[in-house]
Scaffold this active site. Structure first.
Site, PDB file in Angstrom:
ATOM      1  CD  GLU A 100      -2.863  -1.178   2.347  1.00 22.07           C
ATOM      2  OE1 GLU A 100      -3.794  -1.970   2.239  1.00 22.07           O
ATOM      3  OE2 GLU A 100      -2.786  -0.358   3.278  1.00 22.07           O
ATOM      4  CB  CYS A 119       2.783   7.365   3.326  1.00 21.04           C
ATOM      5  SG  CYS A 119       3.146   6.102   4.542  1.00 21.04           S
ATOM      6  CB  CYS A 126       6.404  -5.384   9.078  1.00 20.13           C
ATOM      7  SG  CYS A 126       7.770  -4.769  10.092  1.00 20.13           S
ATOM      8  CB  CYS A 130       4.748  -3.111  16.537  1.00 16.66           C
ATOM      9  SG  CYS A 130       6.470  -2.723  16.168  1.00 16.66           S
ATOM     10  CB  CYS A 133       1.746  -2.088  13.736  1.00 11.45           C
ATOM     11  SG  CYS A 133       2.077  -1.931  11.974  1.00 11.45           S
ATOM     12  N   GLY A 180       6.144  -2.246   6.403  1.00 10.50           N
ATOM     13  CA  GLY A 180       7.509  -2.755   6.436  1.00 10.50           C
ATOM     14  C   GLY A 180       8.483  -1.939   7.248  1.00 10.50           C
ATOM     15  CD  GLU A 181      12.573  -0.976  10.466  1.00 10.33           C
ATOM     16  OE1 GLU A 181      11.727  -0.482  11.224  1.00 10.33           O
ATOM     17  OE2 GLU A 181      13.504  -0.296   9.951  1.00 10.33           O
ATOM     18  CB  CYS A 354       0.334   5.802  11.588  1.00  9.97           C
ATOM     19  SG  CYS A 354       1.096   7.318  11.075  1.00  9.97           S
TER      20      CYS A 354
HETATM   21  N1  SAH Z   1       8.321   0.117  10.321  1.00  8.80           N
HETATM   22  C1  SAH Z   1       8.658   1.487  10.410  1.00  8.80           C
HETATM   23  C2  SAH Z   1       7.904   2.367   9.443  1.00  8.80           C
HETATM   24  C3  SAH Z   1       6.445   2.096   9.201  1.00  8.80           C
HETATM   25  S1  SAH Z   1       5.309   2.368  10.508  1.00  8.80           S
HETATM   26  C4  SAH Z   1       8.463   1.975  11.829  1.00  8.80           C
HETATM   27  O1  SAH Z   1       7.861   1.268  12.623  1.00  8.80           O
HETATM   28  O2  SAH Z   1       8.954   3.072  12.126  1.00  8.80           O
HETATM   29  C5  SAH Z   1       5.083   4.132  10.557  1.00  8.80           C
HETATM   30  C6  SAH Z   1       4.710   4.648  11.938  1.00  8.80           C
HETATM   31  O3  SAH Z   1       3.373   4.308  12.287  1.00  8.80           O
HETATM   32  C7  SAH Z   1       5.600   4.104  13.024  1.00  8.80           C
HETATM   33  O4  SAH Z   1       6.005   5.127  13.897  1.00  8.80           O
HETATM   34  C8  SAH Z   1       4.672   3.134  13.699  1.00  8.80           C
HETATM   35  O5  SAH Z   1       5.084   2.822  14.988  1.00  8.80           O
HETATM   36  C9  SAH Z   1       3.364   3.859  13.636  1.00  8.80           C
HETATM   37  N2  SAH Z   1       2.188   3.017  13.904  1.00  8.80           N
HETATM   38  C10 SAH Z   1       2.076   1.686  13.752  1.00  8.80           C
HETATM   39  N3  SAH Z   1       0.840   1.263  14.100  1.00  8.80           N
HETATM   40  C11 SAH Z   1       0.154   2.357  14.495  1.00  8.80           C
HETATM   41  C12 SAH Z   1      -1.183   2.571  14.950  1.00  8.80           C
HETATM   42  N4  SAH Z   1      -2.057   1.572  15.061  1.00  8.80           N
HETATM   43  N5  SAH Z   1      -1.549   3.839  15.236  1.00  8.80           N
HETATM   44  C13 SAH Z   1      -0.677   4.869  15.089  1.00  8.80           C
HETATM   45  N6  SAH Z   1       0.583   4.725  14.656  1.00  8.80           N
HETATM   46  C14 SAH Z   1       1.012   3.491  14.367  1.00  8.80           C
HETATM   47 FE1  SF4 Z   2       6.336  -2.264  13.863  1.00 13.28          FE
HETATM   48 FE2  SF4 Z   2       6.692  -0.505  11.836  1.00 13.28          FE
HETATM   49 FE3  SF4 Z   2       6.707  -3.158  11.353  1.00 13.28          FE
HETATM   50 FE4  SF4 Z   2       4.422  -1.953  12.029  1.00 13.28          FE
HETATM   51  S1  SF4 Z   2       5.606  -1.594  10.169  1.00 13.28           S
HETATM   52  S2  SF4 Z   2       5.197  -3.937  12.836  1.00 13.28           S
HETATM   53  S3  SF4 Z   2       5.148  -0.385  13.471  1.00 13.28           S
HETATM   54  S4  SF4 Z   2       8.154  -2.032  12.616  1.00 13.28           S
END
Ligand code: SAH
Ligand code: SF4
Length: 377
Positions: A100, A119, A126, A130, A133, A180-181, A354
């Site tokens: 996406e 974005c 990923c 987390c 997420c 993704g990371e 996000c």
């Molecule tokens: N994987 C990378 C980049 C993608 S996530 C990272 O984690 O930084 C982009 C941002 O969205 C990150 O700061 C992530 O922690 C945040 N995020 C993930 N799930 C979320 C949620 N449910 N609500 C708000 N922010 C979230």
């Molecule tokens: Fe965590 Fe970023 Fe991966 Fe979501 S995309 S699982 S926030 S590292």
């Protein structure tokens, strides 16, 4: 080119080196300037196939189509929200993986000029996992190739989106905050950044590009050496290791001290400000002790905290901190000497905010083999 680019058959134009393209053209008796012409057409014309590159001879367009793919994306389905200011694309790749990207337009207000942010995803899924997420909950699919990363940006260069953004190359921001990371796919992400920078392609300035990481320390150190102009955002989300081990499981490998240490090195070496992202989860990480811990981590170096109200995801029972609580947390950080911004929650209704990206299309399905669809909001 990468091995991955060949997995879908022909190499993609978006990740073909200038020298490779030039040699291919030369072998077919084409003049040297054609390589730049092909790259400029593929990246800047808004065309969606070689057919659209009308400044090339028709025979050459046909020939190119036999040797290169115009895009690594087979089909895209777009959903709009926020009165047309936000749009999410679900892109289908050659092997059926879905990723996406999201377009966010911010109209001019007060003294701030209009801006546009794109974005993009760096991986299908990923592996960091987390728990708040949606991407993490869906698990890991595979790495994206540089072309698959660039082609997400190119998608938003085609009509009708091109006319919607203020979007001449260089006038928008690209953030690796989709699925993704990015630093778990660093080689390909770095190559994609170089392709995005290339003045013969999109020519997006490095300062308009942000890489967001959950805390992959070696990748952050590589950014200092290889991409010192690109912005770094660190997803911190907790001020103690006990809590961060749970919220951002990669913390068990690189704990807070090491992650913040890498952020400080980046700021010191590049002279640039690092963003600390902090998602606010009701009753989890939003108390005074976490605020004070965060202030201690953020103080005394070039950092800035972005507070993100948690967006709902299907697999998680947690909810976002109420607005008042977010404001109180922000005020406590400010009085602790830390710069803070409260981020908005664009695109929630279409699961484009996000952490909501999981390529499910909210019940809608993509037609296999369908041409790219661009549906205005
Ligand atoms: N994987 C990378 C980049 C993608 S996530 C990272 O984690 O930084 C982009 C941002 O969205 C990150 O700061 C992530 O922690 C945040 N995020 C993930 N799930 C979320 C949620 N449910 N609500 C708000 N922010 C979230
Ligand atoms: Fe965590 Fe970023 Fe991966 Fe979501 S995309 S699982 S926030 S590292």
């Amino acid at each position: 080119m990468t091995d991955g680019s060949l997995a879908g058959g022909l190499p993609a134009i978006s990740e073909t080196d200038h020298s490779v393209l030039a040699a291919w053209l030369e072998a077919r008796g084409e003049p040297a300037y054609r390589a730049r012409q092909v790259l400029a057409g593929a990246h800047r014309s808004g065309a969606d196939g070689f057919d659209g590159l009308t400044d090339l001879p028709a025979g050459l367009r046909d020939l190119l189509a036999t040797a290169f793919r115009f895009s690594t994306i087979d089909a895209s389905h777009v959903i709009g929200a926020d009165g047309g200011l936000t749009a999410k694309a679900v892109h289908e790749l050659h092997d059926g993986q879905r990723i996406e990207s999201v377009l966010m337009r911010y109209p001019a207000h007060g003294r701030s000029a209009a801006r546009t942010t794109i974005c993009i995803s760096s991986q299908a899924g990923c592996a960091v996992n987390c728990p708040f997420c949606a991407t993490g909950q869906a698990g890991f699919g595979r790495q994206l190739t540089p072309g698959e990363i660039v082609d997400q940006v190119l998608h938003w260069h085609r009509p009708p989106w091109r006319s919607l953004d203020d979007g001449l190359p260089g006038h928008y921001n690209v953030v690796f905050m989709g699925m993704g990371e990015p630093l778990n796919n660093a080689d390909r992400v770095f190559e994609a950044v170089r392709l995005l920078n290339d003045p013969h392609r999109l020519g997006i300035g490095a300062r308009h590009i942000t890489v967001s990481t959950s805390g992959v320390v070696p990748g952050m150190d590589r950014m200092i050496e290889e991409l010192p102009q690109v912005n770094l955002a660190i997803s911190l989300h907790a001020a103690t290791d006990v809590l961060r081990d749970e919220l951002v499981p990669i913390n068990r490998k690189w704990p807070i001290d090491e992650v913040v240490g890498a952020g400080r090195r980046f700021a010191a070496r590049t002279g640039r400000r690092v963003s600390l992202e902090y998602v606010m989860i009701d009753g989890m990480n939003d108390d005074d002790a976490q605020a004070d811990g965060l202030a201690t981590l953020a103080r005394g170096w070039r950092s800035h905290v972005n507070l993100i109200p948690l967006n709902p995801t299907p697999g998680s029972a947690w909810s976002g901190t109420p607005r008042l609580g977010v404001e109180r947390f922000a005020a406590r950080l400010r009085s602790g000497g830390v710069g803070v911004t409260i981020r908005d929650t664009r695109g929630r209704e279409i699961e484009a905010a996000c952490g909501q990206l999981h390529a499910q299309l909210a019940g809608r399905s993509l037609r296999p083999g369908a041409p790219a669809v661009a549906t205005p909001a």
